[in-house]
Structures are given as C-alpha cells and as structure tokens.
Scaffold this motif. Structure first.
Motif, short mmCIF file in Angstrom:
data_model
loop_
_atom_site.label_atom_id
_atom_site.label_comp_id
_atom_site.label_asym_id
_atom_site.label_seq_id
_atom_site.Cartn_x
_atom_site.Cartn_y
_atom_site.Cartn_z
N GLU A 500 0.85 -1.20 0.00
CA GLU A 500 0.00 0.00 0.00
C GLU A 500 0.88 1.24 0.00
O GLU A 500 1.99 1.25 0.55
N PHE A 501 0.36 2.33 -0.64
CA PHE A 501 0.97 3.65 -0.52
C PHE A 501 0.52 4.28 0.79
O PHE A 501 -0.62 4.06 1.25
N ASN A 502 1.37 5.07 1.37
CA ASN A 502 0.96 5.90 2.51
C ASN A 502 -0.05 6.92 2.00
O ASN A 502 0.23 7.65 1.05
N PRO A 503 -1.26 6.97 2.57
CA PRO A 503 -2.29 7.89 2.03
C PRO A 503 -1.89 9.36 2.13
O PRO A 503 -2.48 10.19 1.42
N GLY A 552 -2.08 8.27 10.88
CA GLY A 552 -0.93 7.96 10.01
C GLY A 552 -0.13 6.77 10.47
O GLY A 552 0.85 6.40 9.80
N ASP A 553 -0.51 6.17 11.60
CA ASP A 553 0.21 4.98 12.06
C ASP A 553 -0.16 3.77 11.20
O ASP A 553 -1.24 3.72 10.59
N ASN A 562 -2.42 -10.86 16.95
CA ASN A 562 -2.22 -9.52 17.51
C ASN A 562 -2.36 -8.44 16.44
O ASN A 562 -2.10 -8.69 15.26
N ILE A 563 -2.79 -7.26 16.89
CA ILE A 563 -2.76 -6.06 16.06
C ILE A 563 -1.61 -5.20 16.59
O ILE A 563 -1.62 -4.78 17.75
N LEU A 564 -0.61 -4.97 15.74
CA LEU A 564 0.57 -4.20 16.13
C LEU A 564 0.48 -2.79 15.55
O LEU A 564 0.13 -2.63 14.38
N THR A 565 0.78 -1.80 16.39
CA THR A 565 0.80 -0.40 15.95
C THR A 565 2.26 0.02 15.77
O THR A 565 3.06 -0.07 16.70
#
Length: 977
Positions: A500-503, A552-553, A562-565
């Motif tokens: 994915e591109f950073n939005p 933006g994270d 797990n969901i990692l930030t």
C-alpha cells in the motif's frame, strides 16, 4: 538410432510375412475355384473338353504335380499389367486355339527369376522342349462356345458360384476391422490367371500313365470339393490389404510338402495372426496402404466414399476406426460450418477466497466486486444481477480500487498456452462503469504473475505499485496514465502478502509478508528500504495484513492474533552508533483474535474491523483500538478472508471456503455467493427443471438453481464425488464416488435412498437409460456395471457387467431405445454393448453406425470427430455434450476453453465458437433440459459458468447432415476446415 533402425527392419519383415501369407491364401482360393469353372464350361459346351485336353501330354499324363496352397515360397511377383482373361491354357506349337474371330491374344507378364520353368513333352520325338510360361495364350469365353451361342447369357449363368453366398457374407471384425462383401465369380475370373494357376487344371500323374480330358475334369473336381467346403466354413472375407494385392506367381516345391490339411491350418493361422498384427501397428498399416497403392488392381475403389466406408483418425499414433452412417452419401463434400447459436456469459458461480487476499470491495453503485477464474464479477447485492469484466487471459490474482471508486486495477497470473509456453502476465486498469480497459500495464515485465497492486492516494491515484510473483518479488511503480515504469527494486525472497501507498505521502510504500514489514521511500526513481523492528515483542511468522490509521500509524495483523501499531522513533545511538537514522518500531500490541488476523478494514469514523481465522470472529474496534462489538460467522463457511464495509452497519465478508456473506453485528449472516472449494468433476442437469447438481474433491454435493442463480442445498459426503446423473423421473440423483461406492439421493429430503459399491476404484460416469429402467456405472476398473431400476429410482438390482475394455471407462451413452450402450475408455477405444441381450460386446461395430443415441457425451465417435484438434494427445478434451435439439455440441478442453460446434461435426478441423472465462482445465459441460443455457465447470479454478444460448434455427443435426450430404451430391462445394 540403431534401435529405431532395427525396429523399422522388424516392421518391414513382419509386413512381408503378412503379405506372403495373404498371397498364399488368395492363391489357394483361386486354385480351388478354377475346377468349378471348368465344370461349368463343360456343362454349357461339352466341346470345351477338347480345349482343356491340350494341357495333357500326348502320352496321356500331365507333366506337373497337383498344386498345394501350403507350398514353400521362393519369390513373389506382382503383375499389374496382365490382361483380364476368362481363362488361360497352354497351346501346342501350331499356335492359338480358337475360332478365327477370337480376340487377339495379349501377352502375359512373367518374371523368370520367380517362375518355375515347367516343360511339356512335344508330340514328336524330335520336338524341342518349350518352357511352359512361353506357351501361354489367352482363352476367352467365346473360344469355348459354339458359334452363335449367346455369350452374355452364359456369363450371367457363370456370374455367381453356387455355395459361395455364405462365404461372401461372412464378417470378420477381428481381422482388419473392416467388412468385405461380394466375393463373386466376377472378381475371381476377371483377374489374370497366371501360368502357375494353369497347373491347377491338371491332375496328379496316374500310375498307369493314362488319362482322358473327362477324367482330368472329374478328378480335379472331386479332389477339391471337400477342400472347397472346408474353405467355405473356415475362410472369412479378405482384409483391405488382401483385396488390394494382385495374385503373385509362386515357386512351389512339392517334394517338401507335408500333410496338406495340416499345412492349410498353419497357413490360416499365419494369415489371421498377420492380419491382426497389421491392424495393431500404425506403421505397418501405413506401409500396407503404400503397398496397396502400388500393387492394387486397376479397378479397386480405394479412396472413394460409399455406404459402409470407414474413416480413421489417429490419437497418439493409435488408429480409431469410425463408420460413416448410411445417410451420408458423399463424406468428402460435407461442409462444416460454425453453429448459428452463440453463447453469452449469464452468471458466474463461486468466489476465490481460499488463497487470495484483498479480493473483494464494495462500489458506490451498490455492487460488490470480486473475482474467480479469469472473470471479475460486479454483483449488485440488492438487485441480484451480475456484470462481468472478461479481458484477462488467465486467473486473476489481485484487485484494488482507485481513490475515485470508479477505476479498478487487477492483476493476473502468467499461465501457459496449449503448447506449454508461459504467457505474459499484466495489470489491467479499467472503468467499472463501462467495463472498458483504460490501460494495460507491464506486459512482459512481470514474472509468473502479479501478486499485489495498490493505487497511490495523496496524488489522487497517479501511480500504481505492483509486486510480481518472481523469486525476488520485484516491487515496481508505474505511471497509470502513461503506462510507463517509474522505478523498480527487488523486495525480498520471502512471500509478500500486501502492498500500500501511505495515504498522506505517495513516496512512502509499505509491504508485509512472511516475517517482515518493510517501509520503502521512493526518491528520484530510487528506493530505500527500512525494516520494521520488533524489538522486545515476539516476531510473528507471518504479517498477514495492514492498514493506515487516521493518525498515520501503520496497523498490522499477524499470525499470532495480535494487532501491532507501528510508528517512527528516534534512532538509538547507543545501539546503532552515531549517524543512525530514525527507525520504525512497534508502539503498541493489541490482542485481537485466537489464531491469525486475516484482514483489517477501516471505517469512516476512524473505527476498525478485524477478521479472525481460527475463531471466525469479526470484531469492531474504536479509533483507540478498544473492542466495541463482535460476531462469529458459521463454521461451514470457514474463516474470515476479507471484509468490505457497506454503510457503516452492514458489511460483506469473504470467507476461506469461497463464500461471500452479507450481515450485521446484530443480525444473522446470509450467503449471497457460494461455491466449491476444491477441484470439480461431476455435473448433471435435471431432465425437466432448471436445476443442476455438482460434486467434486471437496466432498460436497450441491444443487443449484439456474433461474434464481443460487444454491438450493448442499450436503457433505465421506468421500469426494466425481460423477452424477438425474433419474429421468427427476425425483432422485445418483452420485459416483472415488472409492467405487455410489449413492442415490432424494432431491426433496436429501436422504440417501440407495447405495452400492462396484469395485474399489473411482467411478467416472453414471448414466440412466432414457426410460429410467437401467443405470450404467462406468468405473476405473475397466468395467461397466448395469443395474435395473425400480420403485421410481429408489431400488437397484445388479443386472450384469460389461467386460471388454482394456482401460478405464471415461464416457458412455445409451441408445434411444435403451437397449445399447456406446462407451469410451482411457486408451481411446470405442465399444458398443447389447444390454438387452445380456451385456454382450458387439464385435461388429459396423452394425452400430446408424444407431441413434439418447445423449452424446462420448468424446470419440464419428459425429464428433471434428472437435479434435490436429496433434491432440487424447486427453485434450475432457468432456462434451450434445444439445437436446441435436443442433450443437459443447466441448470442454484442457486449455481453459469452452467450444461450441455444429452437430454433427464429422470432419477434422471443424470450425467452432470459442469462449474464455475459465482459468483451469474445463472438466465438464452440460446443457439444461430446454437448451436455453449451457453450464461449464472448471477444475482447479472452482468456477461454474452459466452461458445463455442465443440465436439458432429450427432444424436438428440429423436433418442438417442429411440435407448437406444430398446438396453436396448435386453441387459439391469446398470443405470448410
């Protein structure tokens, strides 16, 4: 090379032996027929006795021994220029015997190297001895008749030999595979009679040295009468090779002969075995054809087409003989055309969720967009209609939406063509409203296929990021408008699951996959890569998915549940040293699911949806990752593969068992798309309703509705199903399994009403007779099992077993009267069976050429010979089905194509309409009961395509074939190949 040469020499020797044996058989036949001719001549005109008396010596005895057809062979001579005679005699030194008006004698071709020089004693003591072959002249029928006697009437009496009818009509399907008829006096008398044959008119020397012409005739007839009767009882018709050979001149060594009867038996065995060998060997057959072409009689009908003509096609070098039906007058002039009917894709059953990620999105038009096989489906969830994008040439692997929610990018796998050469994968950018392709990206630049695609957001979708399936998983960025590559870099040798591109910044790209998260920066066409650092957290085996939060994270879901930030942090100078730059590290870990987190979906308000694998849960999270609501999808649909938000409350769920569910947290889930999850083979349509049944390796039996485009019911079996068929009354369906077991299901209750087991190998075909009184079960153990059916298809009793195939059964069909079966096998055999007569094999396949079949699914047969491409190996066509109107035949091939041919199509290279859509070998095709639709089934692509039949006329195939044949008789036209 030596082995090839040796084999070629062995083939030539075998052919020569066979030719010699066949020649001996014909010689014996001629030798036994000639005395009968003499009898007829003497009966018509007793004066002919003095003519025949010339073959005897003046002292009253013959100069040669009695002939035996089992004589040793020293040589063979073919005479293609010999005159056609009514008989031949040896004259005296005065010249030709006959009336002055007799026909001028024509010379007989003689080869001194192979001809025995028998010498006749002259009448005078001083007369020179003259070789027999130098004193042969012609004898016409007129020579033996008194002046004024009607010749044609005498010919009519001699045209047919009494007692030969039974031999002429005898059929020998085992030897040569052809039926030969009408072996009459015409064919025997009109061929040249060689000097060696003349000696058959003489009797063996008597001890007293005295004999008269009458005694010659009487003794010759008596000595051959018994053997002629024996010949009639034993000898079958001559094979095509035998008919094409001229009668050779043979040297005979009578001193080395044994028991004549024993020699005859040995000769018969040798001729039969040699003829059988010729039919088994394609190379010998071709050489035999050349031999016939060089040595055949001038009047042979080789190359003409008439009733009873057989056509041969070759698959992997094996000849397959098919007989031309009687209603075809001129096979060569038949004109093959594509059918007037055509197919239009009406519906697609299935969804590829088993092995693909990010494969479903929801459009503002109210359509769910997803893919299966080579088709991208746009399904309106409220109107229940479908549109299809079909420009891909192989299986679609990935999909993404443009920021404008209109344009779509889709990537495909490479695949191979029919010759095994790899095709070039590419990415299509197309308009979801008009289904028009706007751009084709990267043709020839990607290896194996396209695994992931993503549009940039910050610049409104100017760039497209692509990761291919090569070993290095090349990461490339393309200009969407120009189709030009902007940058490219090797990403990793590990599997890559998402990109994915950073939005907020189109120069930042993130990829994830096996044990990695990479943060890419694109600057001036060059990439720099930073790896996410797990630090104190356990490194998961797979990073399955990721999304961007409103802040933006980066949020990733992994195989640990797990969901990692992830976020940026200052460089650790103590660890990395001076000059170290910022890094991407885990900021927070949130326990989400038991098992893997397969998908993450952001909501408009900043919330988040996560889908679990093992626990099959869907959880709604707040913006700060606090769980709010959760639900669980039914176990039968598998795990959650992807989620698409509809309106904030309702959402769509794609599952790992190829289903798409529609639901909310508070309501139940409804399956709007369902499909098989493994390779499919079994397909059958109902005899009177718009429903069909499928089965496959996923052990599921599914009943579908073609009008409502939905799954009516589905049951699971202990073994996987491979074939199925509806009983003609429509109340039950039989399903054949992989273990030799088969069962009968009630359509209403779904209960098993009967089951049985035939052998221990997989079943390949189930077929009811037209009236439903019999069921035929074809197995991989080479047998066809026949059952009688009673109690409306609920009671089955073994009737018999068809034993004769030398390989596994592939297809079979019943005749319209329900008494006969036509079957194909894995070694390309076509056999016919008399079921009513006790499941007997019909050895004379010629008798079945005009039989009408209730269905036509056999891939080998005269009426479907044209569906085979040149060079086919026998497995290129998996299935075919004739329409009920007998106007067209659909074909499923090994190259992902569905063909529609005109029926019948008995000529090679018949034209057809060809249709794409499947991404794997097409395993089966079937027309609905009214021919309104055609159903095709893919193998590994797990896709069912429903085609609508459009166009067409009113005449059926039989009427078309008959009219075409009669038209071509009067006005031949070039054949369309």
């Amino acid at each position: 090379m030596m082995e090839v040469r040796l084999q070629a020499q062995e083939d030539e020797i075998t052919l020569l032996k066979s030719s010699l044996a066949d020649a001996l058989r014909r010689i014996r036949l001629h030798d036994q027929l000639l005395p009968l001719l003499k009898q007829q001549l003497i009966a018509v005109n007793p004066g002919a006795a003095r003519v025949l008396n010339q073959v005897c010596c003046p002292d009253g005895c013959t100069s040669s021994r009695k002939l035996s057809s089992s004589s040793a062979i020293d040589g063979i001579h073919h005479s293609s220029t010999s005159s056609q005679l009514s008989g031949s005699i040896v004259t005296n030194t005065n010249g030709h015997i006959g009336s002055p008006a007799s026909t001028k004698p024509r010379p007989v071709s003689v080869d001194r190297s192979t001809q025995t020089e028998s010498v006749l004693q002259g009448g005078d003591a001083g007369q020179d001895k003259v070789p027999l072959h130098c004193r042969v002249q012609s004898l016409n029928l007129e020579d033996a008749l008194p002046p004024g006697h009607p010749v044609e009437a005498t010919r009519a009496k001699l045209h047919r030999v009494p007692g030969m009818e039974e031999e002429d009509e005898e059929e020998d399907d085992e030897v040569g595979g052809e039926q030969e008829k009408e072996l009459s006096w015409t064919s025997s008398v009109e061929e040249p009679i060689q000097p060696t044959t003349i000696r058959g008119l003489q009797r063996e020397e008597s001890h007293d040295g005295n004999c008269s012409p009458e005694e010659v005739v009487g003794s010759s007839s008596a000595s051959l009468r018994a053997s002629d009767q024996n010949l009639n009882s034993r000898c079958g018709p001559l094979s095509p090779i035998q008919e094409g050979l001229k009668t050779p001149l043979v040297r005979r060594n009578s001193e080395k002969l044994g028991n004549p009867e024993r020699q005859r038996k040995r000769l018969d065995k040798k001729a039969a075995s040699s003829a059988n060998l010729l039919t088994r060997s394609p190379s010998l057959e071709n050489r035999a054809k050349d031999l016939i072409a060089n040595a055949g009689s001038p009047g042979s009908r080789r190359g003409t087409y008439s009733q009873g003509q057989s056509i041969k096609m070759f698959i992997r070098g094996r000849p397959i003989t098919m007989y031309v039906p009687s209603n075809i007058q001129n096979y060569e002039d038949l004109k093959m055309e594509p059918p007037t009917e055509r197919l239009e894709l009406d519906w697609v059953y299935g969804y590829r969720g088993r092995d693909c990620r990010a494969n479903m999105y929801f459009l503002p038009t109210g359509e769910a967009i997803y893919f299966i096989a080579c088709v991208i489906v746009l399904y309106h969830i409220n109107n229940r209609t479908q549109r299809h994008y079909r420009k891909h040439t192989d299986c679609v692997r990935c999909l993404t939406l443009h920021p404008d929610k209109v344009r779509v990018a889709s990537g495909q796998t490479a695949g191979v063509d029919k010759d095994g050469k790899p095709l070039q994968p590419c990415v299509h950018i197309w308009d979801s409203t008009s289904l028009v392709t706007l751009q084709q990206i990267g043709l020839g630049c990607f290896q194996r296929g396209v695994g992931s695609v993503a549009f940039s957001f910050a610049d409104s979708g100017v760039f497209l990021c692509v990761i291919d399936d090569s070993n290095e998983h090349m990461l490339s960025v393309w200009d969407c408008n120009k189709g030009v590559k902007h940058a490219e870099v090797k990403s990793t040798n590990e599997a890559v699951f998402a990109v994915e591109f950073n939005p907020g910044d189109s120069s930042n790209i993130i990829t994830c996959g096996k044990s990695h998260v990479y943060f890419w920066t694109l600057n001036a066409g060059l990439f720099t890569k930073k790896q996410g650092i797990f630090g104190k957290y356990k490194k998961p085996k797979f990073i399955q998915c990721f999304v961007f939060s409103l802040t933006g994270d980066v949020l990733t879901g992994d195989s640990e549940g797990n969901i990692l930030t992830w976020g940026k942090s200052a460089a650790d100078i103590k660890t990395l040293g001076k000059g170290a730059k910022e890094t991407f590290q885990i900021m927070r870990q949130t326990r989400a699911h038991e098992g893997s987190v397969f998908t993450l979906c952001t909501l408009q308000g900043g919330g988040l949806l996560s889908g679990g694998g093992k626990d099959r849960k869907i959880i709604r999270w707040s913006a700060d990752l606090a769980p709010e609501r959760e639900c669980e999808i039914p176990e039968k649909f598998g795990a959650v593969r992807t989620i698409a938000d509809v309106d904030g409350e309702e959402f769509l769920v794609g599952t790992t068992r190829n289903a798409i569910l529609r639901g909310t947290f508070s309501g139940a889930f409804v399956a709007i798309v369902q499909g098989h999850v493994d390779e499919m083979w079994g397909l059958a349509t109902h005899p009177s309703h718009n429903i069909f049944i499928t089965c496959g390796h996923d052990r599921q039996v599914c009943l579908w509705n073609t009008e409502e485009h939905k799954l009516d019911w589905c049951i699971s079996l202990e073994e996987y199903g491979l074939c199925a068929d509806f009983c003609p009354n429509g109340s039950v369906v039989s399903v054949g399994l992989s273990t030799g077991k088969w069962m009968v299901l009630d359509l209403l209750t779904r209960d098993v009403v009967s089951e049985s087991t035939d052998g221990n190998e997989q079943l390949s075909v189930m077929r009811y007779s037209p009236d439903g009184s019999f069921l035929a079960v074809g197995s991989h153990d080479n047998f066809i099992y026949i059952y009688t059916v009673t109690d409306s298809g609920r009671r089955y009793t073994r009737f018999g077993k068809c034993n004769g195939h030398s390989s596994f059964i592939t297809h079979l069909d019943w005749s319209k009267d329900g008494k006969y079966i036509m079957s194909n096998s894995g070694d390309y055999e076509i056999l016919y069976w008399d079921i009513a007569g006790g499941c007997k094999l019909l050895r004379n396949r010629f008798e079945s050429k005009d039989r009408e079949w209730a269905s036509y699914t056999c891939v080998l047969g005269f009426h479907v010979m044209g569906v085979w491409l040149e060079g086919s190996d026998g497995t290129d066509i998996n299935a075919l089905c004739r329409s009920h109107s007998e106007r067209m035949v659909a074909v499923a091939d090994d190259f992902c194509k569905v063909h529609l041919f005109q029926y019948p199509c008995p000529k090679p290279k018949a034209p057809s309409h060809k249709y794409d859509g499947h991404g794997s070998h097409v395993t089966n095709v079937c027309f609905t009961h009214c021919d309104s639709h055609l159903l095709s089934m893919g193998g590994k692509d797990m896709c069912i395509l429903q085609w609508k039949v459009v166009g067409g006329g009113a005449s059926n195939g039989r009427e078309r074939l008959t009219s075409a044949s009669s038209t071509s008789t009067s006005s031949p036209e070039p054949t369309v190949g």
